[in-house]
Design a protein around this motif. Structure first.
Motif, short mmCIF file in Angstrom:
data_model
loop_
_atom_site.label_atom_id
_atom_site.label_comp_id
_atom_site.label_asym_id
_atom_site.label_seq_id
_atom_site.Cartn_x
_atom_site.Cartn_y
_atom_site.Cartn_z
N PHE A 65 0.82 -1.19 0.00
CA PHE A 65 0.00 0.00 0.00
C PHE A 65 0.86 1.25 0.00
O PHE A 65 1.95 1.28 0.57
CB PHE A 65 -0.91 0.03 1.23
N SER A 66 0.35 2.27 -0.62
CA SER A 66 0.98 3.58 -0.63
C SER A 66 -0.12 4.58 -0.32
O SER A 66 -1.27 4.38 -0.70
CB SER A 66 1.58 3.85 -2.02
N SER A 67 0.21 5.65 0.38
CA SER A 67 -0.83 6.61 0.72
C SER A 67 -0.60 7.93 0.01
O SER A 67 0.50 8.23 -0.44
CB SER A 67 -0.86 6.85 2.23
N GLN A 68 -1.65 8.71 -0.07
CA GLN A 68 -1.57 10.05 -0.61
C GLN A 68 -0.98 10.95 0.47
O GLN A 68 -1.26 10.77 1.65
CB GLN A 68 -2.96 10.55 -0.98
N PRO A 69 -0.18 11.95 0.08
CA PRO A 69 0.36 12.87 1.08
C PRO A 69 -0.78 13.52 1.88
O PRO A 69 -1.80 13.90 1.31
CB PRO A 69 1.11 13.92 0.24
N GLY A 70 -0.60 13.60 3.18
CA GLY A 70 -1.60 14.21 4.03
C GLY A 70 -2.72 13.26 4.43
O GLY A 70 -3.60 13.62 5.19
N SER A 71 -2.69 12.05 3.91
CA SER A 71 -3.71 11.06 4.25
C SER A 71 -3.06 9.94 5.06
O SER A 71 -1.90 9.63 4.87
CB SER A 71 -4.31 10.45 2.98
N PRO A 72 -3.83 9.32 5.96
CA PRO A 72 -3.25 8.19 6.69
C PRO A 72 -3.00 7.03 5.75
O PRO A 72 -3.63 6.91 4.71
CB PRO A 72 -4.34 7.84 7.71
N ALA A 73 -2.08 6.19 6.12
CA ALA A 73 -1.78 5.00 5.32
C ALA A 73 -3.04 4.16 5.19
O ALA A 73 -3.83 4.08 6.13
CB ALA A 73 -0.66 4.20 5.96
N PRO A 74 -3.24 3.51 4.04
CA PRO A 74 -4.42 2.67 3.88
C PRO A 74 -4.46 1.60 4.96
O PRO A 74 -3.45 1.05 5.36
CB PRO A 74 -4.21 2.03 2.51
N GLY A 75 -5.65 1.32 5.44
CA GLY A 75 -5.82 0.30 6.47
C GLY A 75 -5.65 0.84 7.88
O GLY A 75 -5.97 0.14 8.84
N THR A 76 -5.16 2.08 8.03
CA THR A 76 -4.91 2.64 9.36
C THR A 76 -6.19 2.71 10.18
O THR A 76 -6.21 2.30 11.34
CB THR A 76 -4.27 4.03 9.25
N LYS A 77 -7.26 3.21 9.58
CA LYS A 77 -8.52 3.35 10.31
C LYS A 77 -9.05 1.98 10.73
O LYS A 77 -9.47 1.79 11.87
CB LYS A 77 -9.55 4.09 9.46
N ALA A 78 -9.03 1.01 9.82
CA ALA A 78 -9.51 -0.33 10.14
C ALA A 78 -8.66 -0.94 11.26
O ALA A 78 -9.20 -1.61 12.16
CB ALA A 78 -9.48 -1.22 8.90
N TYR A 125 -2.24 -6.82 10.96
CA TYR A 125 -3.51 -6.65 10.27
C TYR A 125 -3.24 -6.57 8.77
O TYR A 125 -2.29 -5.91 8.34
CB TYR A 125 -4.21 -5.36 10.69
N LYS A 126 -4.07 -7.21 7.99
CA LYS A 126 -4.00 -7.11 6.53
C LYS A 126 -5.38 -6.75 6.03
O LYS A 126 -6.38 -7.36 6.44
CB LYS A 126 -3.54 -8.43 5.90
N SER A 127 -5.45 -5.75 5.17
CA SER A 127 -6.75 -5.31 4.66
C SER A 127 -6.72 -5.20 3.15
O SER A 127 -5.66 -5.17 2.53
CB SER A 127 -7.13 -3.96 5.28
#
Length: 168
Positions: A65-78, A125-127
């Protein structure tokens, strides 16, 4: 210099041509407010072979996974929600984003929990259909067989095993 010029021209194309604007609208994250920054990010992602998938996630060529600048890494919320779920169910969550010394580099776990007998377990965790890397697989096999000493906040403690939890 030539690359910077080409990147600038591609940003301009995305912002100024009908085809580019259509592409920009398709690729920009929902809620994007600054189209110039979104266009720059799209060009940067394409340069690094980062692709956006239909579920909205961004991934590197090796599937990470890669995230957009200023956004949390994918899967962080889950991950945060599941860790809170564990706490709500009475699990002793020692911490999040904790690291052990493993045979092939350090191994960071999304959470570490203490079992009723006092043993510490690392949880990965894997999402979104993501799987573990070969390095994670090898380190987890090692930890499950021999345990691993913590570093940083886990210094002086041993993790005796690992669990992988698949999240949507």
């Amino acid at each position: 210099m030539n690359n910077a010029l080409a990147e600038s021209q591609e940003v301009d194309r995305l912002l100024s041509t009908p085809e580019g604007q259509k592409e920009l609208l398709e690729k920009a994250p929902v809620g994007t407010e600054n189209l110039r920054e979104a266009a720059k990010e799209i060009v940067e992602n394409e340069k690094n072979n980062i692709k956006q998938y239909p579920d909205g996630s961004f991934r590197t060529p090796d599937g990470k996974f890669s995230s957009q600048p200023g956004s949390p890494a994918p899967g962080t919320k889950a991950a945060e929600e599941f860790t809170q779920f564990l706490r709500n169910k009475g699990f002793d969550v020692v911490g999040e984003e904790l690291t052990v010394k493993a045979p092939v580099g350090n191994r960071r776990y999304d959470a570490v929990v203490r079992a009723p007998n006092g043993d510490l377990w690392g949880i990965e965790y894997k999402s979104g259909g993501a799987g573990k890397t070969r390095q994670q697989e090898f380190n987890d096999m090692f930890v499950n067989r021999f345990g691993a000493n913590g570093v940083g906040a886990l210094a002086g403690k041993q993790v005796v095993g690992t669990i992988t939890v698949k999240l949507p």
